[in-house]
Scaffold this motif. Structure first.
Motif, mmCIF file in Angstrom:
data_model
loop_
_atom_site.group_PDB
_atom_site.id
_atom_site.type_symbol
_atom_site.label_atom_id
_atom_site.label_comp_id
_atom_site.label_asym_id
_atom_site.label_seq_id
_atom_site.Cartn_x
_atom_site.Cartn_y
_atom_site.Cartn_z
ATOM 1 N N CYS A 247 0.679 -1.543 0.029
ATOM 2 C CA CYS A 247 -0.172 -0.076 -0.126
ATOM 3 C C CYS A 247 0.311 1.590 -0.238
ATOM 4 C CB CYS A 247 -1.349 0.567 1.319
ATOM 5 S SG CYS A 247 -1.988 -1.755 2.023
ATOM 6 N N THR A 248 -0.174 1.870 -0.568
ATOM 7 C CA THR A 248 1.464 3.440 -1.174
ATOM 8 C C THR A 248 -0.267 4.348 -0.337
ATOM 9 O OG1 THR A 248 2.129 2.270 -2.439
ATOM 10 C CG2 THR A 248 2.911 5.372 -1.857
ATOM 11 N N LEU A 249 0.086 5.651 0.644
ATOM 12 C CA LEU A 249 -0.499 6.560 0.984
ATOM 13 C C LEU A 249 0.134 7.997 0.612
ATOM 14 C CD1 LEU A 249 -2.621 7.179 3.233
ATOM 15 C CD2 LEU A 249 -0.989 8.128 4.607
ATOM 16 N N PHE A 250 -0.443 8.174 -0.060
ATOM 17 C CA PHE A 250 0.050 10.346 -0.579
ATOM 18 C C PHE A 250 -1.116 10.891 0.321
ATOM 19 C CE2 PHE A 250 0.265 6.730 -4.087
ATOM 20 C CZ PHE A 250 1.659 6.991 -4.996
ATOM 21 N N LEU A 251 -0.099 11.540 1.311
ATOM 22 C CA LEU A 251 -0.750 12.946 1.874
ATOM 23 C C LEU A 251 0.179 14.036 1.381
ATOM 24 C CD1 LEU A 251 -1.143 11.369 5.321
ATOM 25 C CD2 LEU A 251 -2.653 11.823 3.680
ATOM 26 N N PRO A 252 -0.349 15.352 1.218
ATOM 27 C CA PRO A 252 -0.205 16.307 2.227
ATOM 28 C C PRO A 252 0.982 17.022 2.609
ATOM 29 C CG PRO A 252 -2.434 17.316 1.116
ATOM 30 C CD PRO A 252 -2.174 15.297 0.921
ATOM 31 N N PHE A 253 2.426 17.329 2.434
ATOM 32 C CA PHE A 253 3.419 17.629 3.175
ATOM 33 C C PHE A 253 2.810 17.622 4.469
ATOM 34 C CE2 PHE A 253 6.521 15.573 1.275
ATOM 35 C CZ PHE A 253 7.360 14.488 1.291
ATOM 36 N N GLU A 254 1.734 19.557 4.068
ATOM 37 C CA GLU A 254 1.491 20.423 5.414
ATOM 38 C C GLU A 254 0.615 20.612 5.014
ATOM 39 O OE1 GLU A 254 5.275 21.600 5.646
ATOM 40 O OE2 GLU A 254 5.114 22.787 3.663
ATOM 41 N N GLY A 255 -0.285 22.148 5.994
ATOM 42 C CA GLY A 255 -1.395 22.830 4.891
ATOM 43 C C GLY A 255 -2.671 22.316 4.358
ATOM 44 N N THR A 256 -3.081 21.352 4.911
ATOM 45 C CA THR A 256 -4.316 20.759 4.655
ATOM 46 C C THR A 256 -4.360 19.981 6.469
ATOM 47 O OG1 THR A 256 -3.968 18.720 4.206
ATOM 48 C CG2 THR A 256 -4.602 20.909 2.126
ATOM 49 N N LYS A 257 -6.318 19.553 6.387
ATOM 50 C CA LYS A 257 -6.293 18.803 7.407
ATOM 51 C C LYS A 257 -6.107 17.900 7.618
ATOM 52 C CE LYS A 257 -11.598 17.324 9.036
ATOM 53 N NZ LYS A 257 -12.448 16.953 8.832
ATOM 54 N N VAL A 258 -5.672 16.337 6.421
ATOM 55 C CA VAL A 258 -5.198 15.779 6.866
ATOM 56 C C VAL A 258 -3.980 15.699 5.773
ATOM 57 C CG1 VAL A 258 -5.784 13.352 6.136
ATOM 58 C CG2 VAL A 258 -7.601 14.621 6.801
ATOM 59 N N CYS A 259 -2.585 15.149 6.932
ATOM 60 C CA CYS A 259 -1.705 15.597 6.014
ATOM 61 C C CYS A 259 0.112 15.000 7.251
ATOM 62 C CB CYS A 259 -0.931 17.646 6.142
ATOM 63 S SG CYS A 259 -0.790 18.165 7.777
ATOM 64 N N PHE A 260 0.899 14.892 6.232
ATOM 65 C CA PHE A 260 2.052 14.358 7.113
ATOM 66 C C PHE A 260 2.084 14.764 8.496
ATOM 67 C CE2 PHE A 260 2.952 11.588 3.332
ATOM 68 C CZ PHE A 260 2.627 10.448 3.514
ATOM 69 N N ASP A 261 1.994 16.339 8.538
ATOM 70 C CA ASP A 261 2.891 17.241 9.563
ATOM 71 C C ASP A 261 1.332 17.387 10.517
ATOM 72 O OD1 ASP A 261 4.274 18.580 9.862
ATOM 73 O OD2 ASP A 261 3.610 20.723 9.046
ATOM 74 N N LYS A 262 0.447 16.609 10.399
ATOM 75 C CA LYS A 262 -0.690 16.844 11.185
ATOM 76 C C LYS A 262 -0.843 14.913 12.196
ATOM 77 C CE LYS A 262 -2.981 20.938 10.755
ATOM 78 N NZ LYS A 262 -4.647 21.039 9.550
ATOM 79 N N ILE A 263 0.082 13.783 11.741
ATOM 80 C CA ILE A 263 0.143 12.818 12.393
ATOM 81 C C ILE A 263 0.824 12.596 12.828
ATOM 82 C CG2 ILE A 263 -0.409 10.207 11.818
ATOM 83 C CD1 ILE A 263 -1.148 10.851 8.771
ATOM 84 N N ASN A 264 1.018 12.157 14.393
ATOM 85 C CA ASN A 264 2.171 12.754 15.078
ATOM 86 C C ASN A 264 1.884 11.806 15.366
ATOM 87 O OD1 ASN A 264 3.231 15.245 14.182
ATOM 88 N ND2 ASN A 264 1.177 16.692 15.348
ATOM 89 N N ASP A 265 0.754 11.436 16.507
ATOM 90 C CA ASP A 265 1.125 9.980 17.226
ATOM 91 C C ASP A 265 -0.260 8.765 16.595
ATOM 92 O OD1 ASP A 265 -1.857 11.012 17.363
ATOM 93 O OD2 ASP A 265 -0.832 12.142 19.660
ATOM 94 N N GLU A 266 -0.187 8.622 17.588
ATOM 95 C CA GLU A 266 -1.209 6.447 17.073
ATOM 96 C C GLU A 266 -2.789 7.298 17.025
ATOM 97 O OE1 GLU A 266 -2.186 2.529 19.125
ATOM 98 O OE2 GLU A 266 -0.304 2.949 19.520
ATOM 99 N N SER A 267 -3.223 8.048 17.787
ATOM 100 C CA SER A 267 -4.075 8.694 17.871
ATOM 101 C C SER A 267 -4.691 9.273 16.436
ATOM 102 C CB SER A 267 -4.248 9.122 18.936
ATOM 103 O OG SER A 267 -4.729 10.847 18.406
ATOM 104 N N ASP A 268 -3.588 9.857 16.301
ATOM 105 C CA ASP A 268 -3.884 10.668 14.570
ATOM 106 C C ASP A 268 -4.005 9.877 14.424
ATOM 107 O OD1 ASP A 268 -3.395 13.851 16.089
ATOM 108 O OD2 ASP A 268 -1.203 13.333 15.612
ATOM 109 N N LEU A 269 -3.351 9.434 13.701
ATOM 110 C CA LEU A 269 -2.865 7.975 13.228
ATOM 111 C C LEU A 269 -4.385 6.950 12.737
ATOM 112 C CD1 LEU A 269 -1.322 6.631 10.224
ATOM 113 C CD2 LEU A 269 -0.388 5.441 12.179
ATOM 114 N N VAL A 270 -4.512 6.673 13.812
ATOM 115 C CA VAL A 270 -5.815 5.989 13.420
ATOM 116 C C VAL A 270 -7.423 6.875 13.380
ATOM 117 C CG1 VAL A 270 -7.872 4.491 15.161
ATOM 118 C CG2 VAL A 270 -4.512 4.186 15.446
#
Length: 450
Positions: free
Chosen positions: A230-253
């Motif tokens: 699987c490949t997850l494609f997300l913006p790095f930053e600047g949107t509601k769902v982005c790599f920048d905003k997934i900081n811990d397990e609960s964000d990811l889930v």
């Protein structure tokens, strides 16, 4: 200096295939790569490698060097996109006609097969040789090795050393070298859906699975061990769902249960993989010229593209096929002429496929979820069925033929303009099967004549 001694930089897929072609022409080939030999330090499949999608142009090259039958057991046919909506419902959009497929293949084993075939034919591989400097006047390369610096006379150099090519970097220091690189706003992370407890595929193995969510998406490609990469494609930053905003397990889930619930249920190792595997960038590279004297760039070194048309490897393999044909035709007494002809033949086509790959990103993450888009594809498929020589969908031209990419791109733009008018009909959803298809073809003919 001998004109039949070739120095190849890069032992990846393109470099290894090019080594096979050159050995079959009877040339002396030495391949240098900065990485360790993956056979001695086993290839880590997880982490960075987006599965490859092998299609017609790639198979054509493999068949030409007699490797199709060896590669087939590593590949799984995918006959279309299986689109997952946010409620877990799926729809299927075929790639082409009933028997047309692209093939999922994982990079590691494929690369090993190609490198071992090149070695069997007599190519020499040198790993942990990082190219530091190339002197184009003397055709001398300086390498950094575990035992110190090493200089090498290299009468003919082919750089297949990827998007961050050291040979291209050396060319950039020469005068009048045009170079453009663009990182897109999105990055990617590799994840896994393992086989079920019973040892079966958890989803349909003969499709490319895609969860399109507007500004981001998840895709999954099957593997012979019954898992999916699987490949997850997300913006790095600047949107509601982005790599920048997934900081811990609960964000990811939270992200996965909100947007990819059906995939989440099949990913027991999601949390560990997400926080272990790197987040990688996606780059588009254009440059020119690709030639400096008796040195040439091919593959990603000259035209790295984002992965959204599944053509990066196929395009690189086609580079090898075309270059091999030119060597066969013109011989080895004038490499600068062979290389010059290669770049003139190839540049417009690689520009076109790089552009198509960028445009297809929007289609994959957004349009494929739109019922109107699926209807549009259905109308195009009907046109192709009724008038196979007059209307060939763009995807078919790119993926299931060897029509030059630039020609396919131009034809695709004409078709797009005509289909925009067809789809503008407010009753198209109800009346699509009553369309005057002959009239659409006549419009196409008129557009071509202009």
């Amino acid at each position: 200096m001998k004109n039949n001694e070739i120095t190849l930089l890069g032992a990846g897929l393109i470099g290894s295939l090019m080594a096979i072609y050159l050995r079959k022409q009877g040339l002396e080939v030495s391949v240098y790569d900065k990485r360790p030999d993956k056979r001695k330090t086993p290839y880590a499949e997880g982490g960075r490698s987006i599965n490859m999608a092998l299609s017609h142009r790639g198979w054509k090259s493999l068949e030409e060097v007699g490797l199709k039958d060896k590669v087939l057991p590593l590949a799984i046919p995918m006959y279309g996109r299986k689109i997952h909506d946010e409620h877990g419902r799926t729809s299927f959009a075929p790639y082409g006609k009933k028997d047309q497929a692209i093939y999922s293949i994982s990079r590691g084993k494929f690369n090993q097969l190609l490198a071992e075939e090149a070695e069997r034919l007599g190519a020499n591989f040198y790993f942990e040789h990082k190219s530091l400097h190339t002197d184009f006047k003397t055709q001398e390369i300086t390498f950094e090795t575990p035992s110190g610096e090493k200089k090498l006379q290299a009468p003919v150099i082919i750089g297949a050393d990827g998007a961050y090519s050291s040979l291209r970097m050396a060319m950039q220091k020469q005068i009048r070298f045009n170079y453009k690189q663009e990182y897109i706003s999105h990055g990617y992370k590799e994840l896994t859906i393992p086989a079920t407890a019973e040892g079966d595929f958890a989803m349909d193995p003969n499709a490319l699975h895609i969860w399109p969510r507007g500004k981001f998406m998840l895709i999954a490609l099957p593997n012979p061990d019954k898992s999916f990469t699987c490949t997850l494609f997300l913006p790095f930053e600047g949107t509601k769902v982005c790599f920048d905003k997934i900081n811990d397990e609960s964000d990811l889930v939270s992200v996965f249960t909100s947007y990819f619930e059906d995939a989440y249920q099949l990913m027991p190792d999601l949390i560990q993989e997400y926080f272990t595997n790197p987040t990688s960038a996606l780059i588009n590279v254009e440059c020119y010229p690709w030639v400096q004297g008796q040195s040439l760039l091919i593959g990603d070194a000259s035209h790295a593209m984002v992965p959204f048309y599944g053509q990066g490897m196929n395009c690189g393999f086609e580079d090898c096929h075309i270059l091999n044909g030119l060597i066969h035709k013109y011989g080895t007494s004038s490499w600068d002429m062979v290389f010059e002809k290669f770049q003139k033949i190839r540049k417009d086509d690689t520009d076109a496929i790089c552009q198509l790959a960028m445009e297809n990103f929007v289609e994959m993450r957004d349009s494929v979820a739109d019922p109107k888009f699926l209807l549009r594809k259905k109308i195009e498929a009907r046109l192709h069925e009724l008038y196979p020589n007059d209307w060939v969908p763009l995807y078919t031209m790119v993926t299931f033929s060897d029509i030059p990419y630039a020609e396919a791109y131009a034809q695709g733009k004409l078709q797009e303009a005509i289909m925009d008018k067809v789809m503008a009909n407010p009753l198209i959803t109800e009346n699509w099967d009553k369309l005057d298809y002959e009239e659409i073809i006549n419009r196409m003919d008129s557009a071509k004549a202009v």
